[in-house]
Design a protein around this motif. Structure first.
Motif, mmCIF file in Angstrom:
data_model
loop_
_atom_site.group_PDB
_atom_site.id
_atom_site.type_symbol
_atom_site.label_atom_id
_atom_site.label_comp_id
_atom_site.label_asym_id
_atom_site.label_seq_id
_atom_site.Cartn_x
_atom_site.Cartn_y
_atom_site.Cartn_z
ATOM 1 N N HIS A 128 0.873 -1.178 0.000
ATOM 2 C CA HIS A 128 0.000 0.000 0.000
ATOM 3 C C HIS A 128 0.909 1.227 0.000
ATOM 4 C CE1 HIS A 128 -3.219 -2.782 1.071
ATOM 5 N NE2 HIS A 128 -2.366 -3.287 1.944
ATOM 6 N N VAL A 129 0.898 1.986 -1.102
ATOM 7 C CA VAL A 129 1.795 3.128 -1.268
ATOM 8 C C VAL A 129 0.966 4.406 -1.268
ATOM 9 C CG1 VAL A 129 3.557 4.180 -2.730
ATOM 10 C CG2 VAL A 129 3.350 1.706 -2.629
ATOM 11 N N TYR A 130 1.436 5.401 -0.492
ATOM 12 C CA TYR A 130 0.747 6.686 -0.402
ATOM 13 C C TYR A 130 1.754 7.807 -0.600
ATOM 14 C CZ TYR A 130 -2.929 3.770 1.376
ATOM 15 O OH TYR A 130 -3.862 2.783 1.488
ATOM 16 N N ALA A 131 1.336 8.861 -1.321
ATOM 17 C CA ALA A 131 2.232 9.969 -1.639
ATOM 18 C C ALA A 131 2.518 10.824 -0.411
ATOM 19 C CB ALA A 131 1.637 10.821 -2.751
ATOM 20 N N GLY A 132 1.542 11.028 0.440
ATOM 21 C CA GLY A 132 1.728 11.873 1.618
ATOM 22 C C GLY A 132 2.033 11.066 2.864
ATOM 23 N N THR A 133 1.892 11.732 4.021
ATOM 24 C CA THR A 133 2.196 11.075 5.291
ATOM 25 C C THR A 133 0.988 10.365 5.886
ATOM 26 O OG1 THR A 133 1.715 13.120 6.478
ATOM 27 C CG2 THR A 133 4.006 12.708 5.870
ATOM 28 N N GLU A 134 -0.196 10.623 5.358
ATOM 29 C CA GLU A 134 -1.423 10.017 5.903
ATOM 30 C C GLU A 134 -1.743 8.709 5.181
ATOM 31 O OE1 GLU A 134 -3.026 11.359 8.544
ATOM 32 O OE2 GLU A 134 -1.413 12.843 8.533
ATOM 33 N N HIS A 135 -2.299 7.751 5.928
ATOM 34 C CA HIS A 135 -2.768 6.509 5.330
ATOM 35 C C HIS A 135 -4.016 6.042 6.083
ATOM 36 C CE1 HIS A 135 -1.285 3.987 8.652
ATOM 37 N NE2 HIS A 135 -0.258 4.815 8.672
ATOM 38 N N PRO A 136 -4.922 5.327 5.413
ATOM 39 C CA PRO A 136 -6.180 4.923 6.043
ATOM 40 C C PRO A 136 -6.110 3.600 6.803
ATOM 41 C CG PRO A 136 -6.241 4.388 3.728
ATOM 42 C CD PRO A 136 -4.926 5.085 3.979
ATOM 43 N N HIS A 137 -4.915 3.122 7.139
ATOM 44 C CA HIS A 137 -4.776 1.813 7.784
ATOM 45 C C HIS A 137 -4.452 1.932 9.273
ATOM 46 C CE1 HIS A 137 -4.863 0.066 3.791
ATOM 47 N NE2 HIS A 137 -3.961 0.950 3.423
ATOM 48 N N VAL A 138 -4.969 2.950 9.923
ATOM 49 C CA VAL A 138 -4.695 3.153 11.343
ATOM 50 C C VAL A 138 -5.346 2.057 12.179
ATOM 51 C CG1 VAL A 138 -4.954 4.792 13.258
ATOM 52 C CG2 VAL A 138 -4.549 5.633 10.944
ATOM 53 N N ALA A 139 -6.473 1.523 11.737
ATOM 54 C CA ALA A 139 -7.182 0.485 12.492
ATOM 55 C C ALA A 139 -6.372 -0.811 12.600
ATOM 56 C CB ALA A 139 -8.535 0.203 11.834
ATOM 57 N N GLN A 140 -5.463 -1.048 11.653
ATOM 58 C CA GLN A 140 -4.649 -2.278 11.695
ATOM 59 C C GLN A 140 -3.477 -2.158 12.678
ATOM 60 O OE1 GLN A 140 -5.926 -1.104 8.789
ATOM 61 N NE2 GLN A 140 -7.296 -2.830 8.482
ATOM 62 N N GLN A 141 -3.271 -0.969 13.255
ATOM 63 C CA GLN A 141 -2.189 -0.710 14.202
ATOM 64 C C GLN A 141 -0.825 -1.127 13.652
ATOM 65 O OE1 GLN A 141 -3.552 -2.821 17.636
ATOM 66 N NE2 GLN A 141 -5.050 -1.271 18.162
ATOM 67 N N PRO A 142 -0.409 -0.525 12.546
ATOM 68 C CA PRO A 142 0.880 -0.912 11.958
ATOM 69 C C PRO A 142 2.039 -0.418 12.818
ATOM 70 C CG PRO A 142 -0.030 0.950 10.792
ATOM 71 C CD PRO A 142 -1.062 0.533 11.790
ATOM 72 N N LYS A 143 3.124 -1.159 12.809
ATOM 73 C CA LYS A 143 4.310 -0.731 13.555
ATOM 74 C C LYS A 143 5.301 -0.073 12.601
ATOM 75 C CE LYS A 143 6.829 -5.062 13.380
ATOM 76 N NZ LYS A 143 7.525 -6.084 14.109
ATOM 77 N N GLU A 144 5.980 0.946 13.094
ATOM 78 C CA GLU A 144 6.945 1.709 12.313
ATOM 79 C C GLU A 144 8.238 0.931 12.195
ATOM 80 O OE1 GLU A 144 8.182 5.275 10.335
ATOM 81 O OE2 GLU A 144 6.263 5.043 11.343
ATOM 82 N N VAL A 145 8.786 0.855 10.973
ATOM 83 C CA VAL A 145 10.049 0.151 10.738
ATOM 84 C C VAL A 145 11.028 1.140 10.120
ATOM 85 C CG1 VAL A 145 11.177 -1.667 9.422
ATOM 86 C CG2 VAL A 145 8.969 -2.081 10.460
ATOM 87 N N LYS A 146 12.228 1.204 10.674
ATOM 88 C CA LYS A 146 13.294 2.041 10.125
ATOM 89 C C LYS A 146 14.227 1.149 9.321
ATOM 90 C CE LYS A 146 12.408 5.947 12.334
ATOM 91 N NZ LYS A 146 12.012 7.124 11.636
ATOM 92 N N LEU A 147 14.481 1.524 8.068
ATOM 93 C CA LEU A 147 15.386 0.739 7.226
ATOM 94 C C LEU A 147 16.661 1.503 6.971
ATOM 95 C CD1 LEU A 147 12.874 -0.715 4.642
ATOM 96 C CD2 LEU A 147 13.856 -1.850 6.605
#
Length: 147
Positions: A128-147
């Motif tokens: 799921h790719v988004y141009a800005g900083t917002e995404h509609p997947h907040v309900a899935q509680q995604p974890k932030e990954v630093k690469l």
């Protein structure tokens, strides 16, 4: 007594532990980030990786319009597609793609790194790719990954 001290574990659709992951693409190099994302989508970073099963994570990529290309690739690299009609070759540079649809540059890079079969098409649905900083997947509680 068991002769083997280990057992080979193969994942299946029921036992695959799929997680949601957010990756910030700001100031990241396109190919390096795309290869890491493709690995995560396929599940190669997991211990129970099984090549013929969708056992990878769902990956959310934000800030896709701020991706970086090195050298003169913005204008000199050419992406090719065909309409299916005679003389239907279409050529486009990454700069033109970015102006029209900012997420398509990153999606094409990841799609090229996935298998070219039924499984690859299913795995691509986990990106799921988004141009800005917002995404509609907040309900899935995604974890932030630093690469």
């Amino acid at each position: 007594m068991d002769v083997l001290s280990y057992k080979t574990v193969s994942a299946n659709k029921a036992t695959a532990k799929k997680e949601w992951v957010v990756i910030d693409a700001e100031d990241q190099t396109l190919g390096r980030l795309a290869s890491e994302v493709a690995k995560m989508i396929k599940g190669k970073h997991k211990t129970n990786y099984t090549p013929h099963i969708d056992c990878g994570d769902n990956v959310i990529v934000i800030n896709a319009e701020k991706i970086r290309l090195t050298g003169k690739k913005w204008n000199n690299r050419v992406h090719f597609r065909h309409t299916g009609y005679p003389g239907g070759q279409r050529f486009v540079t990454p700069r033109q793609m970015m102006e029209k649809a900012p997420r398509s540059v990153f999606e094409n890079a990841v799609k090229g790194m996935l298998p070219k079969n039924r499984l690859g098409r299913a795995l691509f649905g986990n990106l799921h790719v988004y141009a800005g900083t917002e995404h509609p997947h907040v309900a899935q509680q995604p974890k932030e990954v630093k690469l």
